[in-house]
Design a protein around this motif. Sequence first.
Motif, PDB file in Angstrom:
ATOM      1  N   PRO A  77       0.806  -1.233   0.000  1.00 15.86           N
ATOM      2  CA  PRO A  77       0.000   0.000   0.000  1.00 15.86           C
ATOM      3  C   PRO A  77       0.834   1.276   0.000  1.00 15.86           C
ATOM      4  O   PRO A  77       0.407   2.295  -0.557  1.00 15.86           O
ATOM      5  CB  PRO A  77      -0.809  -0.132   1.296  1.00 15.86           C
ATOM      6  CG  PRO A  77      -0.900  -1.602   1.540  1.00 15.86           C
ATOM      7  CD  PRO A  77       0.411  -2.155   1.069  1.00 15.86           C
ATOM      8  N   TYR A  78       2.012   1.249   0.595  1.00 17.89           N
ATOM      9  CA  TYR A  78       2.873   2.437   0.558  1.00 17.89           C
ATOM     10  C   TYR A  78       3.345   2.718  -0.866  1.00 17.89           C
ATOM     11  O   TYR A  78       3.413   3.871  -1.298  1.00 17.89           O
ATOM     12  CB  TYR A  78       4.100   2.236   1.458  1.00 17.89           C
ATOM     13  CG  TYR A  78       3.800   2.198   2.933  1.00 17.89           C
ATOM     14  CD1 TYR A  78       3.590   3.368   3.652  1.00 17.89           C
ATOM     15  CD2 TYR A  78       3.724   0.986   3.610  1.00 17.89           C
ATOM     16  CE1 TYR A  78       3.326   3.337   5.008  1.00 17.89           C
ATOM     17  CE2 TYR A  78       3.461   0.934   4.965  1.00 17.89           C
ATOM     18  CZ  TYR A  78       3.261   2.120   5.666  1.00 17.89           C
ATOM     19  OH  TYR A  78       2.994   2.079   7.009  1.00 17.89           O
ATOM     20  N   LEU A  79       3.680   1.672  -1.582  1.00 15.85           N
ATOM     21  CA  LEU A  79       4.219   1.832  -2.929  1.00 15.85           C
ATOM     22  C   LEU A  79       3.143   2.199  -3.942  1.00 15.85           C
ATOM     23  O   LEU A  79       3.448   2.769  -4.991  1.00 15.85           O
ATOM     24  CB  LEU A  79       4.916   0.541  -3.368  1.00 15.85           C
ATOM     25  CG  LEU A  79       6.021   0.030  -2.436  1.00 15.85           C
ATOM     26  CD1 LEU A  79       6.623  -1.258  -2.984  1.00 15.85           C
ATOM     27  CD2 LEU A  79       7.111   1.073  -2.254  1.00 15.85           C
ATOM     28  N   ARG A  80       1.886   1.888  -3.624  1.00 17.95           N
ATOM     29  CA  ARG A  80       0.782   2.151  -4.558  1.00 17.95           C
ATOM     30  C   ARG A  80      -0.074   3.338  -4.153  1.00 17.95           C
ATOM     31  O   ARG A  80      -1.085   3.624  -4.811  1.00 17.95           O
ATOM     32  CB  ARG A  80      -0.105   0.909  -4.665  1.00 17.95           C
ATOM     33  CG  ARG A  80       0.599  -0.306  -5.263  1.00 17.95           C
ATOM     34  CD  ARG A  80      -0.395  -1.431  -5.539  1.00 17.95           C
ATOM     35  NE  ARG A  80      -0.997  -1.928  -4.300  1.00 17.95           N
ATOM     36  CZ  ARG A  80      -0.510  -2.929  -3.580  1.00 17.95           C
ATOM     37  NH1 ARG A  80       0.600  -3.552  -3.974  1.00 17.95           N
ATOM     38  NH2 ARG A  80      -1.126  -3.341  -2.486  1.00 17.95           N
ATOM     39  N   GLN A  81       0.305   4.066  -3.088  1.00 19.61           N
ATOM     40  CA  GLN A  81      -0.548   5.159  -2.619  1.00 19.61           C
ATOM     41  C   GLN A  81      -0.629   6.274  -3.658  1.00 19.61           C
ATOM     42  O   GLN A  81       0.301   6.522  -4.427  1.00 19.61           O
ATOM     43  CB  GLN A  81      -0.039   5.708  -1.285  1.00 19.61           C
ATOM     44  CG  GLN A  81       1.356   6.316  -1.315  1.00 19.61           C
ATOM     45  CD  GLN A  81       1.849   6.695   0.059  1.00 19.61           C
ATOM     46  OE1 GLN A  81       1.253   7.518   0.751  1.00 19.61           O
ATOM     47  NE2 GLN A  81       2.959   6.091   0.476  1.00 19.61           N
ATOM     48  N   LYS A  82      -1.780   6.928  -3.706  1.00 19.64           N
ATOM     49  CA  LYS A  82      -2.013   8.020  -4.640  1.00 19.64           C
ATOM     50  C   LYS A  82      -1.512   9.334  -4.054  1.00 19.64           C
ATOM     51  O   LYS A  82      -1.625   9.581  -2.854  1.00 19.64           O
ATOM     52  CB  LYS A  82      -3.503   8.127  -4.973  1.00 19.64           C
ATOM     53  CG  LYS A  82      -4.099   6.870  -5.591  1.00 19.64           C
ATOM     54  CD  LYS A  82      -3.430   6.520  -6.920  1.00 19.64           C
ATOM     55  CE  LYS A  82      -4.073   5.287  -7.548  1.00 19.64           C
ATOM     56  NZ  LYS A  82      -3.396   4.914  -8.811  1.00 19.64           N
ATOM     57  N   VAL A  83      -0.978  10.167  -4.905  1.00 21.72           N
ATOM     58  CA  VAL A  83      -0.446  11.456  -4.472  1.00 21.72           C
ATOM     59  C   VAL A  83      -1.459  12.548  -4.785  1.00 21.72           C
ATOM     60  O   VAL A  83      -1.925  12.673  -5.918  1.00 21.72           O
ATOM     61  CB  VAL A  83       0.885  11.778  -5.174  1.00 21.72           C
ATOM     62  CG1 VAL A  83       1.457  13.086  -4.655  1.00 21.72           C
ATOM     63  CG2 VAL A  83       1.887  10.645  -4.960  1.00 21.72           C
ATOM     64  N   SER A  84      -1.801  13.330  -3.785  1.00 29.03           N
ATOM     65  CA  SER A  84      -2.723  14.449  -3.966  1.00 29.03           C
ATOM     66  C   SER A  84      -1.931  15.757  -3.946  1.00 29.03           C
ATOM     67  O   SER A  84      -1.561  16.262  -2.884  1.00 29.03           O
ATOM     68  CB  SER A  84      -3.770  14.441  -2.831  1.00 29.03           C
ATOM     69  OG  SER A  84      -4.649  15.539  -2.969  1.00 29.03           O
ATOM     70  N   TRP A  85      -1.668  16.292  -5.141  1.00 29.53           N
ATOM     71  CA  TRP A  85      -0.848  17.500  -5.251  1.00 29.53           C
ATOM     72  C   TRP A  85      -1.690  18.751  -5.005  1.00 29.53           C
ATOM     73  O   TRP A  85      -2.865  18.804  -5.352  1.00 29.53           O
ATOM     74  CB  TRP A  85      -0.220  17.591  -6.636  1.00 29.53           C
ATOM     75  CG  TRP A  85       0.786  16.518  -6.921  1.00 29.53           C
ATOM     76  CD1 TRP A  85       0.608  15.412  -7.698  1.00 29.53           C
ATOM     77  CD2 TRP A  85       2.121  16.452  -6.430  1.00 29.53           C
ATOM     78  NE1 TRP A  85       1.757  14.658  -7.728  1.00 29.53           N
ATOM     79  CE2 TRP A  85       2.708  15.265  -6.952  1.00 29.53           C
ATOM     80  CE3 TRP A  85       2.889  17.264  -5.590  1.00 29.53           C
ATOM     81  CZ2 TRP A  85       4.016  14.888  -6.675  1.00 29.53           C
ATOM     82  CZ3 TRP A  85       4.207  16.886  -5.316  1.00 29.53           C
ATOM     83  CH2 TRP A  85       4.748  15.720  -5.847  1.00 29.53           C
ATOM     84  N   THR A 134       1.784  15.212   0.606  1.00 37.40           N
ATOM     85  CA  THR A 134       2.274  14.427   1.739  1.00 37.40           C
ATOM     86  C   THR A 134       1.941  12.967   1.498  1.00 37.40           C
ATOM     87  O   THR A 134       0.798  12.630   1.170  1.00 37.40           O
ATOM     88  CB  THR A 134       1.635  14.892   3.064  1.00 37.40           C
ATOM     89  OG1 THR A 134       1.951  16.273   3.271  1.00 37.40           O
ATOM     90  CG2 THR A 134       2.164  14.078   4.234  1.00 37.40           C
ATOM     91  N   ILE A 135       2.948  12.120   1.624  1.00 39.62           N
ATOM     92  CA  ILE A 135       2.722  10.680   1.514  1.00 39.62           C
ATOM     93  C   ILE A 135       3.092  10.041   2.843  1.00 39.62           C
ATOM     94  O   ILE A 135       3.638  10.696   3.737  1.00 39.62           O
ATOM     95  CB  ILE A 135       3.528  10.053   0.360  1.00 39.62           C
ATOM     96  CG1 ILE A 135       5.037  10.218   0.586  1.00 39.62           C
ATOM     97  CG2 ILE A 135       3.117  10.672  -0.967  1.00 39.62           C
ATOM     98  CD1 ILE A 135       5.895   9.509  -0.451  1.00 39.62           C
ATOM     99  N   LYS A 136       2.796   8.758   2.974  1.00 42.08           N
ATOM    100  CA  LYS A 136       3.079   8.029   4.195  1.00 42.08           C
ATOM    101  C   LYS A 136       4.216   7.029   3.956  1.00 42.08           C
ATOM    102  O   LYS A 136       4.302   6.406   2.894  1.00 42.08           O
ATOM    103  CB  LYS A 136       1.843   7.263   4.670  1.00 42.08           C
ATOM    104  CG  LYS A 136       0.640   8.145   5.020  1.00 42.08           C
ATOM    105  CD  LYS A 136       0.875   8.934   6.294  1.00 42.08           C
ATOM    106  CE  LYS A 136      -0.373   9.728   6.685  1.00 42.08           C
ATOM    107  NZ  LYS A 136      -0.157  10.525   7.916  1.00 42.08           N
ATOM    108  N   VAL A 137       5.067   6.893   4.964  1.00 42.86           N
ATOM    109  CA  VAL A 137       6.101   5.853   4.958  1.00 42.86           C
ATOM    110  C   VAL A 137       6.104   5.202   6.338  1.00 42.86           C
ATOM    111  O   VAL A 137       5.710   5.831   7.334  1.00 42.86           O
ATOM    112  CB  VAL A 137       7.502   6.427   4.643  1.00 42.86           C
ATOM    113  CG1 VAL A 137       7.576   6.933   3.218  1.00 42.86           C
ATOM    114  CG2 VAL A 137       7.889   7.525   5.623  1.00 42.86           C
TER     115      VAL A 137
END
Length: 515
Positions: free
Chosen positions: A25-33, A48-51
């Motif tokens: 899920p971390y590698l496939r998360q969508k980015v909201s710019w 902002t993304i999650k790790v």
Amino acid sequence: MGTVATLVPALAPATASAAENQLGPYLRQKVSWHRCDKSAPAALQCATIKVPLDYRKPGGKKLDLAISRYRTSTKKQRRGVLLLNPGGPGGPGVDMPQYLVNELPKSVKSKYDLVGFDPRGVGQSSPVGCGLTEKERDWERPYKAATFAEDVRWARTFADKCNKKQGDRLSHITTRNTARDMDVIRAVLGEKKISYLGYSYGTYLGAVYTQMFPERTDRFVLDSAVDPARVWRGMIQVWAEGAEPAFTRWTEWTARRDATYKLGKTPAAVRKTFYDLVAQADRKPIVIDGTKLTGDDIRVGLRPAFFSVQDAAEAVVELKKAAAKKSRKATSGGPKLRTPTPAPPAFGKVPADNGDAAFWTVVCADIRNWPRDPERYRADAVRDKVTYPLYGDFGSNIKPCAFWKRNGSEPATRIDNKVRALILQNEWDPQTPLTSGQGLRRAMKGARMVTVRGGVGHGIYGTKSCADKTATAYLTTGKLPSKDVTCKAGASQQNGFNVLPIPAPRGIPGMVSRF
């Protein structure tokens, strides 16, 4: 290497398999710019993304990772992303696309989206803070027998505050985990590979990435390089080693211009003039611009200035005038001996001590072999004050890592690869001296190195250096020189510091960055 499995530190097979599944899920998360800030250009987008805090337990605690980008307007020529890092550790990077978009050549900007990020624990990326006072953050401490016990208490207090405030987060704010975060950024942006431009500490971060993910590595420019064999105590001590030849060069240059500066007709006389001023300030502080300077203040404040011979000569002239009570103000042209360090710029609230806390968190957690016995620091500082009188005792005196409660979650990375990267290095760099760049070149056997002979300053690409042409050709075509190259700095690059238009991390008075 470079698959999901590479992101997961060594675990038992069953545990590793579960961790890999949870990383998906971390590698496939969508980015909201979105627009970064009203004060920022509209073209600079943020997200902002999650790790995972701990890549061994990706289902556990998460960290925010702030990223930014300037997209290239030429889709036909676009190659991918150029990830950027300003150094540190502790340097925020979300602003870097904004600063470098005006410095990088059009041919590079047409090839890449410029992507910045605040590394974990820094700026907007779940920032660490230890509740340190301004005095506690001042870690450049000279060795004196009378104050060593106080220095030991300071180092212990610093470490205890960070341990209490941050707890188990401390062992996961490391260079290896930041490299894993870079690969998550690569994945969520949909790129098979990433290109990279890293300055100072960013060269070590980039080198670690190339070691962990060689097949994900595209074109990496490593500017003003850290020697991976010397992280991290050795990279602080190397400032002392680099300062002595710079000081000697300055005495020779200044002696030839005695008619202008009147600091001595021979290098020995110039040296005596300087150390007489240091001794005088130790007896009674010299006042410049309303600030009282001890001999130790002068040594630490002028260490980086001696790499820029003209600036150092002008500063010592003003110091000499002040000592003779002819002037109490420094000229605006030369470097001040001490300058306030601004808080790191960022879009949002960040702990006041974030730069310092992040710096020591990484420096202490990356390496497990920091000496634990205070007497080792005392002995080294006494020795190095004799060997490297300008800065040796500062570099070797006790540091918070002596009392760090939580070592890193895994051993440091050994850099030894054949990745085709490009290393840029000034001959007279005060923060990562030439010997440091040569150390990275030895470790990265497939790389090439451009040495700017006579080049002064920390940071090269984007300052109109003679190395720019080679770096631009590499980023746009992938072509490296057939062998290492030396080019000659222009007159402006020999007489003053190259200063990149990027925000400076906190921590060292008057410095562009730590590493």
